[in-house]
Design a protein around this motif. Structure first.
Motif, mmCIF file in Angstrom:
data_model
loop_
_atom_site.group_PDB
_atom_site.id
_atom_site.type_symbol
_atom_site.label_atom_id
_atom_site.label_comp_id
_atom_site.label_asym_id
_atom_site.label_seq_id
_atom_site.Cartn_x
_atom_site.Cartn_y
_atom_site.Cartn_z
ATOM 1 N N SER A 123 23.063 106.686 72.363
ATOM 2 C CA SER A 123 23.410 107.042 70.988
ATOM 3 C C SER A 123 22.162 107.144 70.120
ATOM 4 O O SER A 123 22.073 107.999 69.232
ATOM 5 C CB SER A 123 24.409 106.049 70.406
ATOM 6 O OG SER A 123 23.803 104.774 70.260
ATOM 7 N N LYS A 158 30.212 104.603 69.239
ATOM 8 C CA LYS A 158 30.442 105.439 68.074
ATOM 9 C C LYS A 158 31.434 106.563 68.347
ATOM 10 O O LYS A 158 32.008 107.098 67.422
ATOM 11 C CB LYS A 158 29.126 106.033 67.588
ATOM 12 C CG LYS A 158 28.215 104.974 67.040
ATOM 13 C CD LYS A 158 27.150 105.579 66.238
ATOM 14 C CE LYS A 158 26.323 104.451 65.629
ATOM 15 N NZ LYS A 158 25.476 104.870 64.586
ATOM 16 N N ASN A 159 31.620 106.956 69.569
ATOM 17 C CA ASN A 159 32.595 108.009 69.823
ATOM 18 C C ASN A 159 33.551 107.586 70.938
ATOM 19 O O ASN A 159 33.331 106.604 71.646
ATOM 20 C CB ASN A 159 31.915 109.348 70.113
ATOM 21 C CG ASN A 159 31.112 109.346 71.395
ATOM 22 O OD1 ASN A 159 31.389 108.570 72.292
ATOM 23 N ND2 ASN A 159 30.117 110.213 71.475
ATOM 24 N N ALA A 160 34.597 108.328 71.083
ATOM 25 C CA ALA A 160 35.668 107.958 72.008
ATOM 26 C C ALA A 160 35.217 108.012 73.456
ATOM 27 O O ALA A 160 35.635 107.184 74.278
ATOM 28 C CB ALA A 160 36.865 108.870 71.798
ATOM 29 N N LEU A 161 34.333 108.932 73.783
ATOM 30 C CA LEU A 161 33.877 109.051 75.168
ATOM 31 C C LEU A 161 33.081 107.825 75.581
ATOM 32 O O LEU A 161 33.284 107.284 76.684
ATOM 33 C CB LEU A 161 33.021 110.314 75.340
ATOM 34 C CG LEU A 161 32.479 110.553 76.748
ATOM 35 C CD1 LEU A 161 33.623 110.743 77.733
ATOM 36 C CD2 LEU A 161 31.558 111.756 76.779
ATOM 37 N N GLN A 162 32.221 107.357 74.679
ATOM 38 C CA GLN A 162 31.449 106.155 75.002
ATOM 39 C C GLN A 162 32.386 104.953 75.179
ATOM 40 O O GLN A 162 32.191 104.129 76.070
ATOM 41 C CB GLN A 162 30.427 105.860 73.905
ATOM 42 C CG GLN A 162 29.230 106.768 73.957
ATOM 43 C CD GLN A 162 28.221 106.436 72.866
ATOM 44 O OE1 GLN A 162 28.535 105.704 71.926
ATOM 45 N NE2 GLN A 162 27.035 106.998 73.011
ATOM 46 N N GLU A 178 20.973 110.457 68.064
ATOM 47 C CA GLU A 178 20.638 110.457 66.639
ATOM 48 C C GLU A 178 19.230 110.999 66.408
ATOM 49 O O GLU A 178 18.994 111.756 65.461
ATOM 50 C CB GLU A 178 20.763 109.036 66.071
ATOM 51 C CG GLU A 178 22.183 108.575 65.887
ATOM 52 C CD GLU A 178 22.246 107.162 65.334
ATOM 53 O OE1 GLU A 178 21.265 106.733 64.687
ATOM 54 O OE2 GLU A 178 23.263 106.512 65.554
#
Length: 177
Positions: free
Chosen positions: A25, A3-7, A29
């Motif tokens: 994640s 879901k995000n760029a780091l992951q 959440e």
């Protein structure tokens, strides 16, 4: 898919597998929904601050309560002195006594003079003046709060010390100044 760029970067580099990324994640959440993210430390700090404030407030309340009790006790003592003071004390004989560092003088009758010297009557401080009160009342007042008795000729205090070099010399109590 992450879901995000780091992951995404960690997955490409091979440092984290997809199962671990999904688990992290989901935890993030869940923390967002429940408000657990870093708020445990904030809640702990808030609880400590509230405990300190409560303790401080209790201490201030205790001090205020003590001051109020002392003020009430003083008012009660003044009322006792006003109610039980001896009236018709004006006379032609002066009785001089020391209050703090000053010599004070009151005019009283011979009978009251003898009673003061004998210790049956006590001179008490009453606001800006002085009042003559009986010994039993003076003892009760002195037990409640000190500082009101100015002259209290107690016979027990006149007992001579064993090592007093002036024990053989008698000083009269009714010495006129």
């Amino acid at each position: 898919m992450a879901k995000n760029a780091l992951q995404a970067q960690l997955l490409k580099a091979g440092l984290v597998d997809s199962k671990k990324a999904k688990k992290i994640s989901k935890q993030a959440e869940h923390a967002k929904r429940t408000g657990d993210s870093d708020s445990a430390a904030a809640k702990k700090a808030l609880a400590e601050a509230q405990a300190k404030k409560l303790k401080k407030d209790q201490k201030l309340n205790q001090e205020k309560q003590r001051a109020l009790e002392e003020k009430t006790r003083k008012a009660n003592i003044i009322q006792m002195i006003k109610q039980h003071q001896l009236t018709d004390t004006q006379g032609e004989i002066t009785y001089q006594f020391v209050d703090d560092t000053k010599i004070k003088k009151i005019y009283i009758t011979q009978k009251l003079y003898d009673q003061i010297v004998a210790g049956h009557v006590v001179i008490a401080r009453l606001e800006d003046s002085y009042a003559l009160i009986p010994r039993p009342l003076a003892d009760r007042i002195d037990a409640k709060m000190t500082g009101f008795m100015v002259v209290s000729n107690d016979t027990a205090e006149d007992a001579l010390a064993e090592d007093d070099p002036y024990a053989a010399y008698v000083i009269p109590d009714d010495l006129m100044w």
